[in-house]
Design an enzyme around this catalytic site. Structure first.
Site, PDB file in Angstrom:
ATOM      1  CG  ASP A 195      33.522 -35.771  -4.132  1.00 56.25           C
ATOM      2  OD1 ASP A 195      33.570 -35.392  -4.759  1.00 56.25           O
ATOM      3  OD2 ASP A 195      33.247 -36.394  -3.667  1.00 56.25           O
TER       4      ASP A 195
ATOM      5  CG  ASP B 142      26.334 -35.862  -6.226  1.00 56.30           C
ATOM      6  OD1 ASP B 142      25.340 -35.312  -5.916  1.00 56.30           O
ATOM      7  OD2 ASP B 142      27.420 -35.273  -5.755  1.00 56.30           O
TER       8      ASP B 142
ATOM      9  CD1 TRP C  41      22.746 -35.406  -3.402  1.00 59.12           C
ATOM     10  CD2 TRP C  41      20.867 -34.422  -4.848  1.00 59.12           C
ATOM     11  NE1 TRP C  41      23.604 -34.704  -4.232  1.00 59.12           N
ATOM     12  CE2 TRP C  41      22.186 -34.427  -4.800  1.00 59.12           C
ATOM     13  CE3 TRP C  41      20.358 -33.879  -4.871  1.00 59.12           C
ATOM     14  CZ2 TRP C  41      22.190 -33.309  -6.003  1.00 59.12           C
ATOM     15  CZ3 TRP C  41      20.088 -33.097  -6.009  1.00 59.12           C
ATOM     16  CH2 TRP C  41      21.127 -33.155  -6.811  1.00 59.12           C
ATOM     17  N   GLY C  42      18.721 -38.400  -0.953  1.00 66.77           N
ATOM     18  CA  GLY C  42      17.543 -38.871  -0.205  1.00 66.77           C
ATOM     19  C   GLY C  42      16.789 -38.225  -0.939  1.00 66.77           C
TER      20      GLY C  42
ATOM     21  NE  ARG D 126      24.920 -36.962   1.021  1.00 70.41           N
ATOM     22  CZ  ARG D 126      25.320 -36.453   0.375  1.00 70.41           C
ATOM     23  NH1 ARG D 126      26.316 -36.892  -0.414  1.00 70.41           N
ATOM     24  NH2 ARG D 126      25.478 -35.190   0.445  1.00 70.41           N
TER      25      ARG D 126
ATOM     26  CG  ASP E 196      26.324 -31.835  -0.234  1.00 76.21           C
ATOM     27  OD1 ASP E 196      26.771 -31.727  -1.235  1.00 76.21           O
ATOM     28  OD2 ASP E 196      26.240 -33.331  -0.501  1.00 76.21           O
TER      29      ASP E 196
END
Length: 691
Positions: free
Chosen positions: A114, A194, A228-229, A245, A249
């Protein structure tokens, strides 16, 4: 990954950053990546894939055949964050443990890095530079080591100019072609991409650009979209990445896991082979939940066809953690080739029935108990979609044992627990022992030195008798347990129930707390096969509140769950560490005593019928600013006796009072206001019981 900011949360903070970035770009009249941030990889303003932006061109797909089932592996973030322990030796050690502990054989493949693996600046050619302290031999050497174990290697960056860590490691925005080729040259098999520091550039454009760059390398690389949707990737990303995603988180808490599961469950229609809903990594083994809660976590992720990415440091993992992560029966559900995510058949009063269709026609069903007390959850083979049959094979995927039922599929599920069955119409059903369900009416509350009562039930769900049945209730050493009605039967026919009353006593002086109280039914099938069914029950040794007025913060609680970090006494909830809060304050008014919580939260107390009223001043703590929205509720013995309207961070403290006379337990509940849990730092200030 996440970044922690005092009094904020990851998605809440990121929404603000994204909105500000977009606003600044619009104010300046900028429609694409600023020239100063562009490299030869980046198109000039106004020319960035015009057809793709309108959705008129046929979208290319990444190399086929990848992620036909949800990816399984490891990611270091949940256990190490950016601490120094994240390094080359750790990554190699994880690969070694995959092999030594049987995780590779169970299906785990990917060992993924990560954030924080790189230096904060690129080299003179615009290339990413591995941190020489963490990875002295470079990334390719680590990837080669992972590959030498028969495993695959993954890496991380962000679809922005920097990654999410405040140190400002370089992101991929404007460097997509160069970074993708660098990853391919290193032997990367998996990219997590990300969403931080994205300058407000359209999400679909950013993620498609990296998709095209990965495809151009010719290397098969699983592409994990981590936005993150926020832009509903399940609606557009099936031709972009292999997984996306769906939420913010996860954190290592029951409330966080539960909140994320509830967001991900309705998205089942969008999942399938090569396109998976990703509710974030596993927290199993990190210490913030009980093993029962971790089993629920693993059960729900497997039912939801979620990627199974281990988030704990396996070098420190307990045997229980390896047992959960290595459950091949549940992994088979997660990896079922049909690829159909489970759907919710029924949800009521914290009882969830979640069902998944499997490739061979079987059904997997999870009986999930969200509540803080044992509950019986029941369905039928017919409701699960199975054909009519005289009997069904019932495989318990945590007990790894086969029984049969004539149609009823049920279990008394412990608080926060999950029972998972694989159910099939099997012509050989009578060859398996009858399914026998054990249950109790509640988790007993025991005052030391004073007897308490409990009732148990044993149900035969099968079509053949359970012979030589014996029921036992086991208590800690020194306790007294006595059956006051029959606890055995020579034969319990199919469809019949044995009910037993028990008297339980804990010795005087027993310390308050939860104690194991398992209920076991031992029996034989008509073929003589011995079977045992155990319900892992709990008894709570409790102390009644003293006469007079008692501060809630001074009383021991029975249970406490929190949406972020632990419940705090006489301070705000702060961030995710214990004791990191501030003095309680609501709209500028300070309070010396009370409870600091975070939605969704529930704190329960034993009042033993000795208290008449509860009072508090409630509101959102000032550390959240004017953000957040929550509701406050008071429950007495399962009945709601007080409820507020939605409270926001802009509201002053409000008075709440509730009559609780005669109640054995009182629960203080904070809900999320219906808009998620970001910034929902809530205070029960000056919380007192009149007893």
């Amino acid at each position: 990954m996440r970044v922690h900011f005092r009094t904020t949360h990851r998605r809440g903070h990121r929404r603000i950053v994204g909105a500000l970035s977009a606003a600044l770009l619009c104010t300046a009249g900028v429609t694409a990546l600023p020239a100063a941030a562009r490299t030869p990889d980046a198109p000039a303003p106004g020319t960035a894939h015009p057809a793709r932006a309108t959705g008129t061109d046929p979208a290319p797909r990444l190399p086929g055949g990848l992620a036909k089932t949800p990816p399984m592996g490891f990611n270091n973030w949940n256990s190490t964050h950016c601490r120094a322990e994240f390094n080359e030796e750790m990554v190699k050690g994880i690969a070694d443990l995959f092999v030594a502990k049987g995780l590779k054989d169970a299906g785990y493949q990917y060992v993924n890095l990560d954030d924080c693996w790189a230096l904060p600046t690129r080299d003179g050619n615009g290339k990413l530079v591995p941190d020489p302290q963490r990875f002295p031999h470079g990334i390719k050497a680590v990837a080669d080591y992972v590959h030498s174990k028969g495993l695959k290697f993954g890496i991380y960056t962000s679809a922005g100019i920097k990654t999410c860590n405040p140190a400002g490691f370089p992101g991929g925005l404007g460097h997509e072609k160069s970074d993708a080729q660098q990853f391919a040259d290193w032997g990367v098999d998996y990219l997590k991409y990300d969403n931080c520091n994205n300058l407000g550039v359209d999400a679909q454009q950013r993620y498609r650009t990296m998709r095209d760059a990965l495809k151009a390398t010719g290397r098969p690389i699983v592409y994990s979209i981590c936005e993150w949707g926020e832009n509903k990737p399940w609606e557009w990303a099936s031709d972009v990445g292999h997984l996306w995603r769906t939420t913010g988180d996860i954190s290592d808490s029951w409330s966080s896991m539960l909140d994320i599961a509830k967001q991900n469950l309705p998205l089942a229609p969008h999942a399938g082979p090569g396109r998976w809903n990703d509710p974030d990594m596993l927290e199993v083994g990190n210490g913030g939940m009980t093993d029962t809660e971790y089993r629920s976590h693993f059960s729900l992720w497997s039912m939801m066809a979620a990627p199974l990415l281990i988030g704990s440091d396996l070098r420190k993992a307990t045997p229980e953690t390896f047992e959960i992560l290595g459950n091949k029966d549940l992994i088979a559900i997660d990896q079922d080739p049909l690829g159909k995510q489970a759907t919710v058949l029924k949800s009521e009063d914290g009882r969830w029935t979640v069902v998944r269709q499997l490739a061979n026609g079987d059904r997997a069903v999870a009986l999930f108990n969200e509540s803080g007390r044992p509950q019986r959850i029941s369905t039928t083979a017919k409701d699960l979609g199975l054909p009519q049959a005289d009997g069904y094979r019932l495989r318990d995927l945590w007990q790894h044992r086969d029984t049969h039922t004539t149609g009823t599929v049920s279990a008394t599920v412990p608080a926060h627990g999950t029972t998972v069955y694989r159910v099939s119409a099997d012509a050989r059903w009578a060859a398996y022992p009858p399914a026998v369900e054990t249950g109790t009416d509640r988790a007993p509350l025991v005052e030391a030195g004073t007897p308490a009562g409990l009732r148990s039930t044993v149900r035969n769900l099968g079509g053949t008798p359970a012979k030589n049945l014996t029921v036992t209730l086991k208590a800690p050493r020194g306790w007294r347990v006595k059956a006051t009605s029959p606890a055995s039967a020579r034969a319990l026919p199919g469809g019949r129930t044995l009910r037993t009353s028990w008297r339980i006593s804990a010795p005087a002086g027993t310390a308050p707390g939860a104690y194991a109280l398992p209920l076991t039914a031992d029996y034989r099938s008509p073929h003589g096969e011995r079977s045992t069914t155990t319900l892992p029950g709990t008894a709570h040794v409790v102390v009644p509140p003293p006469p007079g007025t008692a501060d809630a913060a001074t009383l021991p609680w029975l249970t406490a769950t929190n949406g972020w970090g632990p419940v705090e006494k006489n301070s705000s909830v702060g961030e995710d560490g214990a004791g990191d809060g501030r003095p309680l304050a609501i709209d500028g008014t300070g309070f010396a005593k009370g409870l600091g919580v975070h939605a969704a939260s529930e704190v329960s107390f034993y009042t033993g019928g000795r208290c008449s009223a509860f009072r508090a001043r409630i509101g959102i703590d000032d550390e959240a600013g004017d953000r957040g929205s929550v509701g406050f509720e008071v429950w007495a013995d399962g009945k709601r006796v007080a409820r507020t309207a939605t409270v926001t961070g802009a509201d002053p403290a409000q008075a709440v009072s509730a009559a609780v006379a005669g109640a054995q337990t009182v629960r203080l509940v904070v809900t999320d206001g219906g808009d998620g849990i970001d910034y929902d730092h809530a205070d029960w200030a000056d919380a007192t019981f009149s007893c």
